[in-house]
Design a protein around this motif. Structure first.
Motif, mmCIF file in Angstrom:
data_model
loop_
_atom_site.group_PDB
_atom_site.id
_atom_site.type_symbol
_atom_site.label_atom_id
_atom_site.label_comp_id
_atom_site.label_asym_id
_atom_site.label_seq_id
_atom_site.Cartn_x
_atom_site.Cartn_y
_atom_site.Cartn_z
ATOM 1 N N ARG A 132 0.827 -1.214 0.000
ATOM 2 C CA ARG A 132 0.000 0.000 0.000
ATOM 3 C C ARG A 132 0.854 1.254 0.000
ATOM 4 O O ARG A 132 0.622 2.179 -0.791
ATOM 5 C CB ARG A 132 -0.941 -0.008 1.206
ATOM 6 N N HIS A 133 1.855 1.300 0.859
ATOM 7 C CA HIS A 133 2.705 2.486 0.926
ATOM 8 C C HIS A 133 3.599 2.592 -0.304
ATOM 9 O O HIS A 133 3.864 3.696 -0.804
ATOM 10 C CB HIS A 133 3.552 2.459 2.203
ATOM 11 N N PHE A 134 4.069 1.458 -0.828
ATOM 12 C CA PHE A 134 4.888 1.491 -2.035
ATOM 13 C C PHE A 134 4.077 2.036 -3.208
ATOM 14 O O PHE A 134 4.558 2.888 -3.974
ATOM 15 C CB PHE A 134 5.405 0.087 -2.359
ATOM 16 N N ARG A 135 2.852 1.547 -3.366
ATOM 17 C CA ARG A 135 2.006 2.010 -4.461
ATOM 18 C C ARG A 135 1.755 3.510 -4.358
ATOM 19 O O ARG A 135 1.788 4.231 -5.367
ATOM 20 C CB ARG A 135 0.671 1.263 -4.450
ATOM 21 N N GLN A 136 1.535 3.998 -3.145
ATOM 22 C CA GLN A 136 1.284 5.421 -2.958
ATOM 23 C C GLN A 136 2.515 6.252 -3.341
ATOM 24 O O GLN A 136 2.404 7.250 -4.071
ATOM 25 C CB GLN A 136 0.911 5.693 -1.496
ATOM 26 N N ARG A 137 3.688 5.847 -2.874
ATOM 27 C CA ARG A 137 4.911 6.590 -3.176
ATOM 28 C C ARG A 137 5.236 6.531 -4.664
ATOM 29 O O ARG A 137 5.654 7.534 -5.257
ATOM 30 C CB ARG A 137 6.087 6.045 -2.359
ATOM 31 N N TYR A 138 5.051 5.380 -5.265
ATOM 32 C CA TYR A 138 5.317 5.215 -6.689
ATOM 33 C C TYR A 138 4.382 6.117 -7.502
ATOM 34 O O TYR A 138 4.814 6.802 -8.438
ATOM 35 C CB TYR A 138 5.133 3.748 -7.070
ATOM 36 N N SER A 139 3.100 6.110 -7.159
ATOM 37 C CA SER A 139 2.117 6.889 -7.906
ATOM 38 C C SER A 139 2.366 8.384 -7.778
ATOM 39 O O SER A 139 2.089 9.155 -8.710
ATOM 40 C CB SER A 139 0.698 6.551 -7.430
ATOM 41 N N GLU A 140 2.866 8.804 -6.640
ATOM 42 C CA GLU A 140 3.184 10.218 -6.455
ATOM 43 C C GLU A 140 4.381 10.644 -7.301
ATOM 44 O O GLU A 140 4.481 11.809 -7.710
ATOM 45 C CB GLU A 140 3.471 10.502 -4.979
ATOM 46 N N ALA A 141 5.286 9.719 -7.566
ATOM 47 C CA ALA A 141 6.511 10.050 -8.293
ATOM 48 C C ALA A 141 6.397 9.837 -9.794
ATOM 49 O O ALA A 141 7.024 10.562 -10.577
ATOM 50 C CB ALA A 141 7.678 9.227 -7.751
ATOM 51 N N PHE A 142 5.592 8.852 -10.223
ATOM 52 C CA PHE A 142 5.567 8.473 -11.634
ATOM 53 C C PHE A 142 4.138 8.291 -12.127
ATOM 54 O O PHE A 142 3.326 7.632 -11.469
ATOM 55 C CB PHE A 142 6.343 7.172 -11.851
ATOM 56 N N ASP A 143 3.880 8.825 -13.279
ATOM 57 C CA ASP A 143 2.565 8.704 -13.885
ATOM 58 C C ASP A 143 2.552 7.494 -14.804
ATOM 59 O O ASP A 143 2.506 7.605 -16.030
ATOM 60 C CB ASP A 143 2.235 9.975 -14.667
ATOM 61 N N SER A 144 2.639 6.311 -14.222
ATOM 62 C CA SER A 144 2.650 5.077 -15.018
ATOM 63 C C SER A 144 2.182 3.927 -14.154
ATOM 64 O O SER A 144 2.209 3.994 -12.920
ATOM 65 C CB SER A 144 4.054 4.783 -15.562
ATOM 66 N N ASP A 145 1.770 2.835 -14.798
ATOM 67 C CA ASP A 145 1.342 1.633 -14.090
ATOM 68 C C ASP A 145 2.537 0.987 -13.392
ATOM 69 O O ASP A 145 3.690 1.172 -13.785
ATOM 70 C CB ASP A 145 0.718 0.623 -15.049
ATOM 71 N N ILE A 146 2.242 0.181 -12.383
ATOM 72 C CA ILE A 146 3.283 -0.528 -11.643
ATOM 73 C C ILE A 146 3.283 -1.981 -12.085
ATOM 74 O O ILE A 146 2.333 -2.713 -11.828
ATOM 75 C CB ILE A 146 3.055 -0.461 -10.117
ATOM 76 N N ASP A 147 4.343 -2.395 -12.752
ATOM 77 C CA ASP A 147 4.492 -3.792 -13.106
ATOM 78 C C ASP A 147 4.881 -4.589 -11.866
ATOM 79 O O ASP A 147 5.510 -4.059 -10.943
ATOM 80 C CB ASP A 147 5.581 -3.932 -14.172
ATOM 81 N N LEU A 148 4.508 -5.866 -11.836
ATOM 82 C CA LEU A 148 4.834 -6.719 -10.690
ATOM 83 C C LEU A 148 6.314 -6.671 -10.346
ATOM 84 O O LEU A 148 6.701 -6.617 -9.176
ATOM 85 C CB LEU A 148 4.413 -8.157 -10.993
ATOM 86 N N TYR A 149 7.189 -6.645 -11.370
ATOM 87 C CA TYR A 149 8.618 -6.747 -11.123
ATOM 88 C C TYR A 149 9.250 -5.423 -10.691
ATOM 89 O O TYR A 149 10.419 -5.389 -10.316
ATOM 90 C CB TYR A 149 9.318 -7.326 -12.359
ATOM 91 N N ALA A 150 8.482 -4.325 -10.699
ATOM 92 C CA ALA A 150 8.975 -3.065 -10.141
ATOM 93 C C ALA A 150 9.265 -3.213 -8.650
ATOM 94 O O ALA A 150 10.208 -2.609 -8.120
ATOM 95 C CB ALA A 150 7.966 -1.954 -10.370
ATOM 96 N N VAL A 151 8.449 -4.015 -7.970
ATOM 97 C CA VAL A 151 8.663 -4.262 -6.539
ATOM 98 C C VAL A 151 10.016 -4.928 -6.308
ATOM 99 O O VAL A 151 10.787 -4.527 -5.425
ATOM 100 C CB VAL A 151 7.534 -5.151 -5.975
ATOM 101 N N PHE A 152 10.338 -5.923 -7.120
ATOM 102 C CA PHE A 152 11.588 -6.649 -6.930
ATOM 103 C C PHE A 152 12.795 -5.810 -7.348
ATOM 104 O O PHE A 152 13.895 -5.987 -6.811
ATOM 105 C CB PHE A 152 11.535 -7.972 -7.688
ATOM 106 N N ALA A 153 12.597 -4.876 -8.293
ATOM 107 C CA ALA A 153 13.671 -3.944 -8.649
ATOM 108 C C ALA A 153 13.917 -2.961 -7.509
ATOM 109 O O ALA A 153 15.072 -2.617 -7.206
ATOM 110 C CB ALA A 153 13.305 -3.194 -9.928
#
Length: 413
Positions: A320-341
């Motif tokens: 939940r917190h990762f998705r929020q931070r990612y969405s605030e920084a980037f205007d793009s979908d989150i692929d599953l492997y973004a988490v592992f990167a």
């Protein structure tokens, strides 16, 4: 696609496509194409400002290598965003090593998911004096680049390459934040034989280090569990014609067809199985989870199975917190492997902090001792750099949607 309210973007296994002369020329000039982040926010742009000062002695460079153009650029850019997010957060907190302040800089390169290009990309990143690299996306590109990084003393952490051959190299500075294909193959076979009662199987693979290695491990474990492997077939990683092997397989009447290969091929295979009226179920490779397979296979996707690394996104402790931070920084979908990167970058940064040194050897030694809570769960590495206690999720397509069926934990014994 939604699972319990969480977005799962497309998860792709890249196609290998080669443009050797152009790639060599670009690499020798140190100009391999860099793809921009997908519409970064103002905050992200500010955090990346000043990259022209990479030569400053107070700057530490971290590399990223993956497909930033071509068919797999979506997953490549999403992984790159995950690495950038980890570096941005560390810079905001402040990076102090042995009393000295540093700024972290990301140096990203497009390897086009091509092993030949990956080797030149690795040399370019070494020339940029990176201490570590998050990459590459495929097993083929990771294996091509690994000896280059090893010779230069650079850390390599892959968030996606699963071939067991990679960590079997026993390089002391190589790691991965997902399970290897050996464990994926064994768990997949056990579930198919023991839980589903699918005791006769046919395997197909695309001859790549990832696909072939996975199919071979799956076949060995099926036999170890008392099942029967009726036939093994190899196909090109570029083909969309499965008629010949499927016509042979039809006469064998297998319970299951296991495919080691890319998501787009798996979608074509699913349609071909139904068109030729085989009764066998289909089990595919990690990386099939997502929309590309569903869109290609249509209703013929129903019943397909795949074992993917990690828990479902909405069940990840830090999602939940990762998705929020990612969405605030980037205007793009989150692929599953973004988490592992993101976790791969985290492991380098935590190793840097624990080592108290910018020397890659010291950082790698610290990384082997790491125990931390990542977005997907606990992260720790064994002596070869493989994930110590991985988690897996088995998904099934039901009503043309991927549905998590069960979770598995740890390495198969």
């Amino acid at each position: 696609m939604l699972f319990g309210g969480s977005l799962i973007g497309p998860v792709r296994r890249p196609r290998t496509w080669t443009r050797p002369l152009l790639c060599i020329a670009l690499a020798l000039l140190g100009c391999c194409a860099q793809a921009a982040l997908a519409a970064p926010s103002a905050a992200a742009k500010a955090s990346m400002a000043g990259d022209e000062h990479a030569g400053d002695e107070s700057t530490l460079a971290i590399g990223f290598a993956g497909p930033l153009s071509g068919p797999s650029m979506g997953v490549g850019r999403s992984m790159r965003n995950g690495v950038q997010l980890a570096l941005d957060e560390a810079n905001r907190r402040g990076v102090i090593i042995a009393g000295k302040h540093y700024r972290l800089k990301l140096v990203s390169q497009d390897d086009r998911a091509d092993p030949g290009t990956a080797e030149y990309v690795a040399r370019y990143l070494i020339g940029q004096r990176v201490i570590g690299v998050v990459g590459h996306w495929t097993s083929g590109t990771s294996l091509a680049a690994a000896p280059v990084y090893h010779a230069a003393g650079v850390i390599q952490v892959t968030p996606s390459a699963m071939s067991r051959k990679l960590t079997a190299l026993s390089y002391p500075r190589i790691f991965r934040t997902i399970p290897n294909n050996e464990s994926i193959g064994r768990w997949s076979a056990r579930y198919a034989v023991d839980k589903l009662g699918l005791r006769s199987v046919v395997t197909m693979d695309d001859r790549t280090p990832f696909g072939q290695g996975l199919a071979e491990q799956f076949a060995r474990e099926v036999e170890a569990q008392g099942g029967k492997v009726l036939a093994r077939y190899n196909v090109s990683d570029k083909t969309s014609d499965f008629n010949a092997p499927l016509m042979q397989a039809r006469s064998l009447k297998p319970d299951l067809i296991f495919f080691g290969g890319l998501d787009w091929q798996a979608g074509v295979l699913a349609k071909s199985i139904r068109r030729l009226k085989l009764e066998a179920r289909l089990m595919t490779s990690p990386g099939t989870l997502g929309l590309p397979f569903l869109m290609r296979a249509g209703p013929d996707a129903n019943g397909a199975l795949v074992l993917e690394p990690g828990p479902p996104q909405d069940k990840m402790p830090g999602w939940r917190h990762f998705r929020q931070r990612y969405s605030e920084a980037f205007d793009s979908d989150i692929d599953l492997y973004a988490v592992f990167a993101y976790e791969a970058a985290q492991s380098i940064l935590l190793g840097l902090r624990q080592a108290g040194s910018t020397d890659p050897d010291a950082i790698a030694r610290a990384m082997h001792r790491l125990r931390f809570e990542g977005v997907s769960g606990p992260v720790a590495f064994n002596e070869e750099g493989d994930l110590l206690n991985p988690t897996f999720t088995l998904y099934e397509v039901q009503d043309q949607r991927w549905v998590p069926v069960t979770r598995l934990h740890g390495l198969p014994r």
